[in-house]
Motif scaffolding. Structure first.
Motif, mmCIF file in Angstrom:
data_model
loop_
_atom_site.group_PDB
_atom_site.id
_atom_site.type_symbol
_atom_site.label_atom_id
_atom_site.label_comp_id
_atom_site.label_asym_id
_atom_site.label_seq_id
_atom_site.Cartn_x
_atom_site.Cartn_y
_atom_site.Cartn_z
ATOM 1 N N THR A 86 0.842 -1.193 0.000
ATOM 2 C CA THR A 86 0.000 0.000 0.000
ATOM 3 C C THR A 86 0.874 1.238 0.000
ATOM 4 O O THR A 86 1.935 1.265 0.606
ATOM 5 C CB THR A 86 -0.904 0.005 1.244
ATOM 6 O OG1 THR A 86 -0.087 -0.252 2.380
ATOM 7 C CG2 THR A 86 -1.982 -1.036 1.157
ATOM 8 N N ARG A 87 0.399 2.266 -0.685
ATOM 9 C CA ARG A 87 1.170 3.496 -0.780
ATOM 10 C C ARG A 87 0.270 4.673 -0.447
ATOM 11 O O ARG A 87 -0.935 4.527 -0.259
ATOM 12 C CB ARG A 87 1.717 3.660 -2.199
ATOM 13 C CG ARG A 87 2.791 2.674 -2.608
ATOM 14 C CD ARG A 87 3.481 3.178 -3.874
ATOM 15 N NE ARG A 87 2.529 3.732 -4.821
ATOM 16 C CZ ARG A 87 1.948 3.041 -5.791
ATOM 17 N NH1 ARG A 87 2.237 1.771 -5.940
ATOM 18 N NH2 ARG A 87 1.083 3.609 -6.607
ATOM 19 N N ALA A 88 0.896 5.857 -0.413
ATOM 20 C CA ALA A 88 0.114 7.047 -0.079
ATOM 21 C C ALA A 88 -1.009 7.269 -1.087
ATOM 22 O O ALA A 88 -2.066 7.808 -0.754
ATOM 23 C CB ALA A 88 1.027 8.265 -0.040
ATOM 24 N N ASP A 89 -0.778 6.820 -2.329
ATOM 25 C CA ASP A 89 -1.807 7.028 -3.349
ATOM 26 C C ASP A 89 -2.515 5.731 -3.736
ATOM 27 O O ASP A 89 -3.169 5.651 -4.762
ATOM 28 C CB ASP A 89 -1.190 7.695 -4.579
ATOM 29 C CG ASP A 89 -0.026 6.883 -5.129
ATOM 30 O OD1 ASP A 89 0.328 5.881 -4.489
ATOM 31 O OD2 ASP A 89 0.510 7.254 -6.181
ATOM 32 N N ALA A 90 -2.340 4.689 -2.966
ATOM 33 C CA ALA A 90 -3.046 3.422 -3.221
ATOM 34 C C ALA A 90 -3.352 2.758 -1.887
ATOM 35 O O ALA A 90 -2.473 2.166 -1.278
ATOM 36 C CB ALA A 90 -2.191 2.509 -4.100
ATOM 37 N N TYR A 91 -4.602 2.892 -1.447
ATOM 38 C CA TYR A 91 -4.972 2.355 -0.130
ATOM 39 C C TYR A 91 -5.144 0.843 -0.172
ATOM 40 O O TYR A 91 -5.120 0.186 0.843
ATOM 41 C CB TYR A 91 -6.271 2.995 0.372
ATOM 42 C CG TYR A 91 -6.215 4.493 0.577
ATOM 43 C CD1 TYR A 91 -4.994 5.178 0.508
ATOM 44 C CD2 TYR A 91 -7.366 5.218 0.849
ATOM 45 C CE1 TYR A 91 -4.942 6.548 0.687
ATOM 46 C CE2 TYR A 91 -7.318 6.600 1.041
ATOM 47 C CZ TYR A 91 -6.104 7.256 0.948
ATOM 48 O OH TYR A 91 -6.046 8.595 1.125
ATOM 49 N N THR A 92 -5.373 0.330 -1.376
ATOM 50 C CA THR A 92 -5.497 -1.130 -1.489
ATOM 51 C C THR A 92 -4.794 -1.589 -2.756
ATOM 52 O O THR A 92 -4.769 -0.876 -3.757
ATOM 53 C CB THR A 92 -6.979 -1.582 -1.503
ATOM 54 O OG1 THR A 92 -7.001 -3.012 -1.521
ATOM 55 C CG2 THR A 92 -7.722 -1.061 -2.720
ATOM 56 N N ILE A 93 -4.197 -2.766 -2.685
ATOM 57 C CA ILE A 93 -3.546 -3.341 -3.867
ATOM 58 C C ILE A 93 -3.830 -4.854 -3.869
ATOM 59 O O ILE A 93 -4.112 -5.453 -2.831
ATOM 60 C CB ILE A 93 -2.022 -3.080 -3.881
ATOM 61 C CG1 ILE A 93 -1.421 -3.339 -2.509
ATOM 62 C CG2 ILE A 93 -1.692 -1.679 -4.342
ATOM 63 C CD1 ILE A 93 -0.745 -4.616 -2.403
ATOM 64 N N VAL A 94 -3.779 -5.431 -5.059
ATOM 65 C CA VAL A 94 -3.966 -6.883 -5.196
ATOM 66 C C VAL A 94 -2.661 -7.466 -5.708
ATOM 67 O O VAL A 94 -2.087 -6.953 -6.667
ATOM 68 C CB VAL A 94 -5.116 -7.206 -6.171
ATOM 69 C CG1 VAL A 94 -5.259 -8.707 -6.347
ATOM 70 C CG2 VAL A 94 -6.412 -6.606 -5.679
ATOM 71 N N ASN A 95 -2.180 -8.510 -5.027
ATOM 72 C CA ASN A 95 -0.960 -9.190 -5.455
ATOM 73 C C ASN A 95 -1.295 -10.615 -5.872
ATOM 74 O O ASN A 95 -2.192 -11.240 -5.306
ATOM 75 C CB ASN A 95 0.064 -9.227 -4.327
ATOM 76 C CG ASN A 95 0.790 -7.912 -4.190
ATOM 77 O OD1 ASN A 95 0.975 -7.185 -5.170
ATOM 78 N ND2 ASN A 95 1.196 -7.595 -2.975
ATOM 79 N N ALA A 96 -0.550 -11.127 -6.848
ATOM 80 C CA ALA A 96 -0.731 -12.509 -7.290
ATOM 81 C C ALA A 96 0.346 -13.377 -6.668
ATOM 82 O O ALA A 96 1.481 -12.935 -6.489
ATOM 83 C CB ALA A 96 -0.651 -12.588 -8.805
ATOM 84 N N PHE A 97 -0.013 -14.593 -6.318
ATOM 85 C CA PHE A 97 0.947 -15.530 -5.735
ATOM 86 C C PHE A 97 0.905 -16.830 -6.517
ATOM 87 O O PHE A 97 -0.179 -17.339 -6.823
ATOM 88 C CB PHE A 97 0.625 -15.790 -4.261
ATOM 89 C CG PHE A 97 0.854 -14.582 -3.405
ATOM 90 C CD1 PHE A 97 2.088 -14.354 -2.823
ATOM 91 C CD2 PHE A 97 -0.159 -13.659 -3.214
ATOM 92 C CE1 PHE A 97 2.298 -13.225 -2.061
ATOM 93 C CE2 PHE A 97 0.048 -12.533 -2.443
ATOM 94 C CZ PHE A 97 1.283 -12.313 -1.868
ATOM 95 N N ASP A 98 2.101 -17.328 -6.837
ATOM 96 C CA ASP A 98 2.178 -18.574 -7.584
ATOM 97 C C ASP A 98 2.251 -19.754 -6.642
ATOM 98 O O ASP A 98 3.301 -20.309 -6.393
ATOM 99 C CB ASP A 98 3.400 -18.560 -8.501
ATOM 100 C CG ASP A 98 3.096 -17.841 -9.801
ATOM 101 O OD1 ASP A 98 2.012 -18.098 -10.348
ATOM 102 O OD2 ASP A 98 3.916 -17.020 -10.231
#
Lengths: 371, 521
Positions: A86-98
Motif C-alpha cells: 500500500t502506498r500514499a496514493d493506493a490504499y489497497t492493492i492486489v498481489n498474485a501468488f504462484d
C-alpha cells in the motif's frame, strides 16, 4: 518477635515486587474476559479462492478516495506479479501468488479490533470506531510515523511528496460511505463477490459455512478471526496463508495488550523518578558537607599542634642560649680577673725591681676592679 | 642465485597440498552422503550382530552393479534354483565381520588393480553414512493390467504346470499350510500383495523380498541367456522416469479368471433370499469397470472374493475391518468405494464445471435408485445375472434428449447492465457443449437420466424443469444475503467463471470483461 535485618529487607523487596507486577498486568489468565470487538461492528470477508485479479477494487478505491491517477492503468494486470504494498496514493492493492495455481490476494488496512497503530499513536490520531473502521484524524497527527512502525501488516503509508502538510494514509473502510449507508467502494465494485461486507460475527459464520461446504477447497482457518487479537477484515484461502503473503507468526494477542504492561509503568517511573533523583542528590550533598567540615577541623587541630611544638622548641633554644651567655660572661669575667691578677703580680714585681713605668691600660683595669 | 634444496621443495609441496585439500578423501564423503540415490539399500545388522553400533550403511546397489560390469555373481551366489539375492551367501545370517571382510577385500583388490573403488579399512564413515531419506525419484512399481498383459504374452515365460494355453502358473501360486508347499490352482489366481504384505509375516516373505526374488531373478536368468527381459537394476523398475518410458498397451483383453460380466449385488444372503430390511439390489457392470481400472486391486483391495464375503451387512466382521457393506460401497473418502471413486471422477475437467458447484448434492430417492435398480421380487424369481444385465441395458438406454427448440439460443442478461452493455449469453451453445461431454461418456450417460437433468448444472436448486425460474428469484440484485447466499452479480460471475475455470475453458479469461459484455460508450 525476633526478625533479622536480612529477613526484613527480603520480605520488603518481595512485597514491592509483587505490588508493581500486579499493577502492570491484569490477571487475564484466570478469566474468560477479552475484547471480541464492538457488538455489531462491521467487517469484510475476502475469499481469496474467488478473487480473479481484475483490479476493479483498486480502481474503485482510487475513485472513491479521489486519489491521483496511477502511472499504469487499472486494466494493466501485469503489475499483480510485482509484489506491491500500500502506498500514499493506493490504499489497497492486489498481489498474485504462484502457489499451485495462481492466487490473488487483496491487501489493505485490516481494521484490527484493537489496533496497534492507535496504541502507538501518542496524540490519538488513530481511533477504532465502534462501527468497525479504524479512522485517522490528520489534525492531530504530528507526523512521527510510529503507526507505520507499529502496524504488523505494513499498511499505513506517508505522503513523503507532500512537503508542507504530509499525512499518514490508509484504507478507511470507506467510513464516510458507511455513514451514508453505502458499501465500501471495493466491495461494491467486486464482480465476483470475493469481498462481502457485513457484521463481522455474521461474516465469520458465512466463512465457516463455506469451509464446511467445500472442505477440499479451503484451509480450515479464517485469517483475522484471532490474528493480533482479531481484525475486522477476514480472509479465506485454499493455500496456506504463509504462501499467499500473509504473516502466520503474529499470535492472537492484540498489540495494545502486549504493550500495556510496559506502558502502564510509565506514570510510576515519571512520578517517582524526580523524587528518587532529588533524594540521591541531597544525600550526596550532605555527605560532601560533612566531609568538608571534618577536614577543616582536622586542619585547625594540626595547625595548633604544630605552633605549640614550635613554641616549645623556641623555649628550649632560648634557655640554652641564656645558659651559654651566662657561661660566656662568667668565663670572660674569670679571664679578666686572672689577667688583672697577673698584671698586679707583674706590677708588684716591677715595683720590687725598681721600675715604676705606668701602663696606660691600668686606669681601665682599675675601673674594672672597682666594680 | 637462490638455491632450493630438495627437502624444502617437498615441505612446500606438503603445505600447499594440505591447504588446498584439508581433509583427505573429502570428495568421496560428499558423493556418498547426498542422499538422493535411488539405488540405496540400507544394510543394518542390529545391535546384536554388529559389536559397535555404527550408523547404517547406505549401500549403492546400481553403483556396484556398474562396477561389476553387470556380473551379479561378483556378489551373489548362483544355485540350481537361480541367483540368491543375498550378499555372497545363500541362507546364513551375515555378521559384521562377514561384511567387513568381503567388502574391503574386494575394494583392496580393485585398488591393487588401479581401478576406482570404495573405501578400505579405517574409513568407517565413508560407508556408515546413516539412514538417508528415500530418494524422491523412487516410486513403487504398479504392476498394472498393461504390464500383466506383456508378461502373459511373453513366450519366454513358460508355465510351470505344463499348460500351453497360458503361463499363469509361472508366477501365480498358493500356499498349502499343511504340506508347507506352494502350488498353483488354475482359476484362483490372486494379486501378489494379498499374501505378500509390506512386512514379512510368519513364513510369508514381504512383497519387497518376494517381488525381487521372483521378478529380478527371472529377468536376470533370461538376460544371461541373452534373451530380452525386464530390468535388473534398481532404477530400471523404481525410477519414475524409467517407469514413464514403459509404453502402456491399449486394448488389453479381459483377464481370464471366470469373472462375471454383470453382478447383481445384494445385501442379503443370496441363498436364504431373506430380503426384508434390505435395499433393492444393484446391477453392477463388472466388465465395464474392468476396462476402466488399472488393475483388479482398484476395487478388490484384499482378495478377489465377493465384497460381502468380508464386508457383511452389519459390518461386524474383523475380516472386513468392521466396515459394513453399505459403508464400503458409499464411503466418500475411499477410492475403493463406488461413490468415493465416482465422486473423484467428477473432478475431471469434463464434469467439474457442474459438479464442483454442488458438492454432496443428493436428490433423495432418485439418486439411490440409479444404482439400486433391481427389484427384490425380480431377484427372487429370476436369474440374477440376467436381471442385472437387463437393468444395465435399460440404464444405458434411458438417456433422453430435449427437443432443440425447447432450448433458447441466446439469452440477454440486462438486469445488471450499468458500466457494461447487456450480456448476450450463448445459452444453447453452452448446453450443447455440456451435453456433448455427457453423451460421449458411458458413465455419465448412465447417471444423467436425461438432457433436462443437465440444466440443473446451472439452474441449481430449482426443480427439474425446462422452464426454470430466473436467477434473480433467489439471488438479490442488492448483493449477498445475510445467510451468505451470493448476490446476483456474484451469482452470474461465479457461475460462469467457476465453470470456465474448472472445465479449463481457456478461451475466456476471467478478467476479460468485454468478452462477455461490451463496455458502454
Amino acid at each position: 518477635m525476633a526478625i533479622s535485618r536480612r529477613k526484613f529487607l527480603g520480605s520488603l523487596g518481595a512485597a514491592i515486587g509483587a505490588g508493581t507486577t500486579g499493577a502492570l498486568k491484569k490477571a487475564y489468565g484466570a478469566s474468560n474476559k477479552h475484547f471480541e470487538g464492538y457488538p455489531g461492528s462491521a467487517g469484510v470477508l475476502h475469499d481469496t479462492t474467488l478473487c480473479i485479479g481484475c483490479r476493479k477494487c483498486e480502481q474503485a478505491c482510487n475513485a472513491v478516495n479521489e486519489l491521483p491517477k496511477p502511472d499504469t492503468p487499472f486494466d494493466d494486470l501485469s503489475v499483480l506479479d510485482t509484489g506491491r504494498r500500500t502506498r500514499a496514493d493506493a490504499y489497497t492493492i492486489v498481489n498474485a501468488f504462484d502457489t499451485p495455481g495462481k492466487v490473488f490476494v487483496k491487501k489493505q488496512c485490516n481494521h484490527c479490533l484493537e489496533p496497534a497503530c492507535a496504541s502507538a499513536c501518542f496524540v490519538k490520531a488513530f481511533k477504532k470506531t465502534p462501527r468497525g473502521p479504524v479512522v485517522y484524524d490528520a489534525s492531530l497527527c504530528v507526523g512521527c510515523r510510529y503507526c507505520m512502525v507499529a502496524c504488523p501488516f505494513n499498511i499505513p503509508a506517508y505522503e513523503y511528496d507532500n512537503v508542507l502538510t504530509p499525512e499518514v494514509t490508509k484504507c478507511t473502510m470507506c467510513a464516510p460511505r458507511l455513514k451514508e449507508g453505502r458499501l465500501p467502494g471495493c466491495v461494491e465494485a467486486c464482480p465476483r463477490e470475493a469481498l462481502v461486507f457485513g457484521e463481522r460475527k455474521k461474516l465469520l459464520k458465512i466463512a465457516r459455512a463455506r469451509i464446511q461446504k467445500y472442505p477440499d477447497q479451503y484451509v480450515d482457518h479464517v485469517y483475522g478471526e484471532h490474528e493480533m487479537g482479531g481484525t475486522s477484515w477476514l480472509y479465506l484461502s485454499g493455500q496456506s496463508f504463509e504462501s499467499i503473503g500473509m504473516r502466520e507468526d503474529l499470535g492472537t494477542t492484540s498489540a495494545p495488550e502486549l504493550t500495556s504492561g510496559p506502558l502502564s509503568a510509565v506514570p510510576i517511573v515519571v512520578g517517582l523518578w524526580p523524587v528518587l533523583l532529588t533524594g540521591i542528590y541531597a544525600i550526596s550533598q550532605r555527605k560532601d558537607k560533612v566531609a568538608r567540615e571534618e577536614q577543616d577541623a582536622a586542619v585547625q587541630a594540626a595547625k595548633v599542634q604544630v605552633s605549640e611544638e614550635m613554641n616549645q622548641k623556641l623555649e628550649v633554644q632560648k634557655e640554652k642560649m641564656t645558659k651559654e651567655k651566662t657561661a660566656a660572661i662568667n668565663f670572660e669575667v674569670k679571664k679578666a680577673l686572672e689577667e688583672a691578677e697577673k698584671e698586679r703580680e707583674a706590677a708588684a714585681q716591677a715595683v720590687e725591681e725598681g721600675t715604676d713605668d705606668p701602663v696606660p691600660e691600668n686606669s681601665e683595669d682599675n675601673g674594672k676592679q672597682e666594680r | 642465485m637462490l638455491k632450493v634444496k630438495p627437502f624444502q621443495l617437498i615441505i612446500l609441496a606438503i603445505i600447499i597440498f594440505s591447504v588446498l585439500f584439508p581433509f583427505l578423501g573429502q570428495s568421496s564423503i560428499k558423493e556418498s552422503t547426498h542422499g538422493q540415490e535411488l539405488d540405496r539399500i540400507n544394510i543394518e545388522l542390529g545391535a546384536e550382530l554388529s559389536k559397535e553400533e555404527m550408523p547404517v550403511v547406505g549401500f549403492r546397489h546400481d553403483l556396484h552393479t556398474q562396477s561389476a560390469e553387470g556380473k551379479c555373481t561378483a556378489c551373489h551366489t548362483e544355485t540350481d534354483d537361480g541367483m540368491v539375492f543375498k550378499f555372497k551367501r545363500t541362507d546364513e545370517t551375515a555378521s559384521m565381520d562377514f561384511y567387513h571382510n568381503n567388502c574391503i577385500a574386494c575394494h583392496l583388490d580393485k585398488k591393487a588393480a588401479n581401478e576406482k573403488t570404495g573405501p578400505a579399512a579405517a574409513e568407517c564413515r565413508t560407508c556408515h553414512t546413516g539412514a538417508q531419506p528415500q530418494s524422491t525419484a523412487w516410486t513403487k512399481l504398479d504392476f498394472d493390467k498393461s504390464l500383466h498383459y506383456v508378461h502373459t504374452m511373453a513366450k519366454v515365460i513358460q508355465s510351470k504346470d505344463g499348460s500351453t494355453s497360458d503361463n499363469c502358473s509361472a508366477c501365480h501360486h498358493q500356499y498349502n499350510e499343511t504340506t508347507k508347499e506352494i502350488f498353483y490352482a488354475a482359476g484362483e489366481e490372486e494379486s501378489c500383495t494379498y499374501c505378500h504384505k509390506p512386512e514379512p509375516k510368519d513364513n510369508i516373505r514381504a512383497i519387497r523380498q518376494a517381488s525381487h526374488d521372483s521378478c529380478v531373478k527371472c529377468h536376470q536368468t533370461l538376460k544371461t541367456k541373452n534373451t530380452e527381459a525386464g530390468p535388473v537394476t534398481c532404477s530400471g523398475c523404481h525410477d519414475k522416469r524409467e517407469q514413464q518410458k514403459i509404453q502402456p498397451v491399449s486394448d488389453i483383453p479381459r483377464l481370464k479368471r471366470n469373472q462375471p460380466d454383470t453382478v447383481a449385488m445384494t445385501g442379503w444372503d443370496i441363498n436364504t433370499r431373506e430380503t426384508n430390511g434390505f435395499m433393492d439390489g444393484v446391477a453392477f457392470n463388472h466388465k465395464g469397470h474392468e476396462t476402466r481400472t488399472r488393475s483388479c486391486k482398484a476395487c478388490h483391495h484384499q482378495t478377489l472374493e465377493k465384497c460381502n464375503d468380508c464386508h457383511t451387512p452389519e459390518g461386524g466382521d474383523q475380516k472386513g475391518g468392521f466396515v459394513s457393506l453399505a459403508q464400503s460401497m458409499h464411503d466418500l473418502k475411499s477410492d475403493r468405494s463406488c461413490i468415493g471413486c465416482h465422486k473423484e471422477l467428477t473432478k475431471n475437467a469434463d464434469c467439474a464445471g457442474c459438479h464442483f458447484q454442488m458438492p454432496g448434492k443428493k436428490d433423495g430417492a432418485e439418486s439411490c435408485n440409479t444404482c439400486h435398480n433391481l427389484a427384490k421380487t425380480d431377484l427372487k424369481s429370476m436369474d440374477n445375472q440376467a436381471v442385472a444385465k437387463k437393468a444395465l441395458t435399460d440404464l444405458s438406454q434411458r438417456y433422453r434428449q430435449v427437443k432443440p427448440d425447447r432450448i433458447p439460443e441466446t439469452i440477454v442478461i440486462d438486469v445488471l447492465a450499468d458500466e457494461y452493455m447487456p450480456s448476450q449469453f450463448p445459452h444453447a451453445k453452452i448446453v450443447r457443449a455440456i451435453a456433448q461431454r455427457v453423451e460421449t461418456s458411458n458413465l455419465a450417460r448412465a447417471f444423467h437420466t436425461d438432457q433436462a437433468g443437465l440444466c440443473m448444472g446451472c439452474h441449481h436448486n430449482s426443480p427439474k424443469t425446462l422452464d426454470p425460474p430466473k436467477c434473480a428469484s433467489c439471488h438479490s440484485k442488492n448483493g449477498p444475503g445475510p445467510d451468505g447466499r451470493p448476490g446476483l452479480k456474484g451469482a452470474y460471475h461465479g457461475q460462469c467463471i467457476t465453470c470456465h475455470q474448472k472445465m479449463d475453458v481457456k478461451s475466456v479469461a476471467a478478467t476479460d470483461c468485454v468478452k462477455c459484455h461490451e463496455k458502454k460508450k
